[in-house]
Write a protein that holds these residues in place. Sequence first.
Motif, PDB file in Angstrom:
ATOM      1  N   ARG A  39      -6.326  -3.595 -15.513  1.00 28.80           N
ATOM      2  CA  ARG A  39      -5.516  -4.795 -15.742  1.00 28.80           C
ATOM      3  C   ARG A  39      -5.079  -4.898 -17.200  1.00 28.80           C
ATOM      4  O   ARG A  39      -4.091  -5.553 -17.523  1.00 28.80           O
ATOM      5  N   GLN A  40      -5.832  -4.238 -18.074  1.00 22.66           N
ATOM      6  CA  GLN A  40      -5.481  -4.239 -19.494  1.00 22.66           C
ATOM      7  C   GLN A  40      -4.629  -3.026 -19.859  1.00 22.66           C
ATOM      8  O   GLN A  40      -3.713  -3.130 -20.676  1.00 22.66           O
ATOM      9  N   THR A  41      -4.946  -1.877 -19.292  1.00 29.09           N
ATOM     10  CA  THR A  41      -4.204  -0.642 -19.575  1.00 29.09           C
ATOM     11  C   THR A  41      -3.953   0.059 -18.254  1.00 29.09           C
ATOM     12  O   THR A  41      -4.735   0.911 -17.841  1.00 29.09           O
ATOM     13  N   GLU A  42      -2.857  -0.285 -17.590  1.00 23.79           N
ATOM     14  CA  GLU A  42      -2.633   0.150 -16.212  1.00 23.79           C
ATOM     15  C   GLU A  42      -2.432   1.657 -16.074  1.00 23.79           C
ATOM     16  O   GLU A  42      -2.587   2.211 -14.990  1.00 23.79           O
ATOM     17  N   ASN A  43      -2.069   2.338 -17.157  1.00 22.73           N
ATOM     18  CA  ASN A  43      -1.848   3.780 -17.085  1.00 22.73           C
ATOM     19  C   ASN A  43      -2.992   4.586 -17.683  1.00 22.73           C
ATOM     20  O   ASN A  43      -2.797   5.735 -18.093  1.00 22.73           O
ATOM     21  N   ASP A  44      -4.185   4.010 -17.722  1.00 18.94           N
ATOM     22  CA  ASP A  44      -5.352   4.721 -18.228  1.00 18.94           C
ATOM     23  C   ASP A  44      -5.770   5.769 -17.187  1.00 18.94           C
ATOM     24  O   ASP A  44      -6.312   5.430 -16.131  1.00 18.94           O
ATOM     25  N   ALA A  45      -5.498   7.033 -17.473  1.00 19.73           N
ATOM     26  CA  ALA A  45      -5.737   8.095 -16.496  1.00 19.73           C
ATOM     27  C   ALA A  45      -7.211   8.214 -16.121  1.00 19.73           C
ATOM     28  O   ALA A  45      -7.546   8.461 -14.950  1.00 19.73           O
ATOM     29  N   VAL A  46      -8.098   8.058 -17.093  1.00 19.93           N
ATOM     30  CA  VAL A  46      -9.535   8.178 -16.816  1.00 19.93           C
ATOM     31  C   VAL A  46      -9.987   7.064 -15.868  1.00 19.93           C
ATOM     32  O   VAL A  46     -10.718   7.305 -14.901  1.00 19.93           O
ATOM     33  N   ALA A  47      -9.541   5.837 -16.145  1.00 21.31           N
ATOM     34  CA  ALA A  47      -9.910   4.718 -15.272  1.00 21.31           C
ATOM     35  C   ALA A  47      -9.318   4.884 -13.876  1.00 21.31           C
ATOM     36  O   ALA A  47      -9.961   4.566 -12.870  1.00 21.31           O
ATOM     37  N   LEU A  48      -8.083   5.400 -13.796  1.00 21.46           N
ATOM     38  CA  LEU A  48      -7.454   5.629 -12.489  1.00 21.46           C
ATOM     39  C   LEU A  48      -8.228   6.688 -11.694  1.00 21.46           C
ATOM     40  O   LEU A  48      -8.444   6.533 -10.490  1.00 21.46           O
ATOM     41  N   ASN A  49      -8.645   7.751 -12.362  1.00 22.10           N
ATOM     42  CA  ASN A  49      -9.419   8.786 -11.684  1.00 22.10           C
ATOM     43  C   ASN A  49     -10.761   8.234 -11.197  1.00 22.10           C
ATOM     44  O   ASN A  49     -11.167   8.475 -10.061  1.00 22.10           O
ATOM     45  N   ASP A  50     -11.430   7.474 -12.045  1.00 17.46           N
ATOM     46  CA  ASP A  50     -12.723   6.901 -11.649  1.00 17.46           C
ATOM     47  C   ASP A  50     -12.547   5.886 -10.523  1.00 17.46           C
ATOM     48  O   ASP A  50     -13.401   5.772  -9.637  1.00 17.46           O
ATOM     49  N   LEU A  51     -11.437   5.145 -10.570  1.00 17.92           N
ATOM     50  CA  LEU A  51     -11.143   4.214  -9.477  1.00 17.92           C
ATOM     51  C   LEU A  51     -11.003   4.979  -8.167  1.00 17.92           C
ATOM     52  O   LEU A  51     -11.515   4.553  -7.117  1.00 17.92           O
ATOM     53  N   GLY A  52     -10.312   6.118  -8.208  1.00 20.28           N
ATOM     54  CA  GLY A  52     -10.176   6.929  -7.009  1.00 20.28           C
ATOM     55  C   GLY A  52     -11.513   7.370  -6.451  1.00 20.28           C
ATOM     56  O   GLY A  52     -11.731   7.360  -5.226  1.00 20.28           O
ATOM     57  N   ILE A  53     -12.430   7.743  -7.338  1.00 21.27           N
ATOM     58  CA  ILE A  53     -13.767   8.145  -6.884  1.00 21.27           C
ATOM     59  C   ILE A  53     -14.466   6.978  -6.178  1.00 21.27           C
ATOM     60  O   ILE A  53     -15.068   7.151  -5.110  1.00 21.27           O
TER      61      ILE A  53
END
Length: 250
Positions: free
Chosen positions: A125-139
């Motif tokens: 919600r703060q950095t929507e294009n954070d690749a690391v957070a997106l990958n961890d979200l997928g996990i």
Amino acid sequence: MRSEGKVSLVLTLLLAMAGCSSHDMATETAERNAKIGDAALSAGNPNVALRLADDALARNPADTGALTRRGAALTALGRLAEARESLRKAVQNQPRNAQAQMAFGRVELPVDPAAAEAAFRTVLRQTENDAVALNDLGIAEDLQGHHTDAETSYRAAIAAAPDMTAARVNLALCLAIRGEASEAIGLLRPLAESPDAARKVREDYAAVLAMAGERDKAQHILASDMNANEVAPALDVLASVRTAEANLTR
């Protein structure tokens, strides 16, 4: 009387200056120790990071940075229950602290992927294009069986960081679990066949092949890294992942 007044004024100013100096020194020490703690974590020395974090928390139990470093150090040491408690306090103190939320999400992944998902979404919600957070979200989504959502998250991570190997590997595994073997194999083959491919990438490629029913190819890959008596049981486990998923989604 004037002389006494002048002395009192001088003493007051000196004491005030001494107080500022002490505060500044304490702040400088805290900042220095925080940097050393971060460096120790990066260098794989969590014991040093833990000691420094504990020292900081003895002075200020609400220090979110110290709580976060303590949680990360405890995670590295395998003391996961303590890590969760420390990181839970950190995110309670500062719910918008991205570093604390990421660390909390990662330690929650194996035990409460829904809580981990919530933490990663707070970061995004703060950095929507954070690749690391997106990958961890997928996990986190994959662990809950939400594979379509996980695919979306992995693809977003790759869009944000095209060279991110972890997201590509995770996307391939996600697709393989869903039965989309052709794309999964296409994603992983170039990575796994690279001369400098990590063992983990080769094993993940073997997993994709096993889930696709290409057992002989998977066996050939695993045989280079495993003992002969370990290969067949590993393949049985990998192949069963796809079967179990198919049974669940019928």
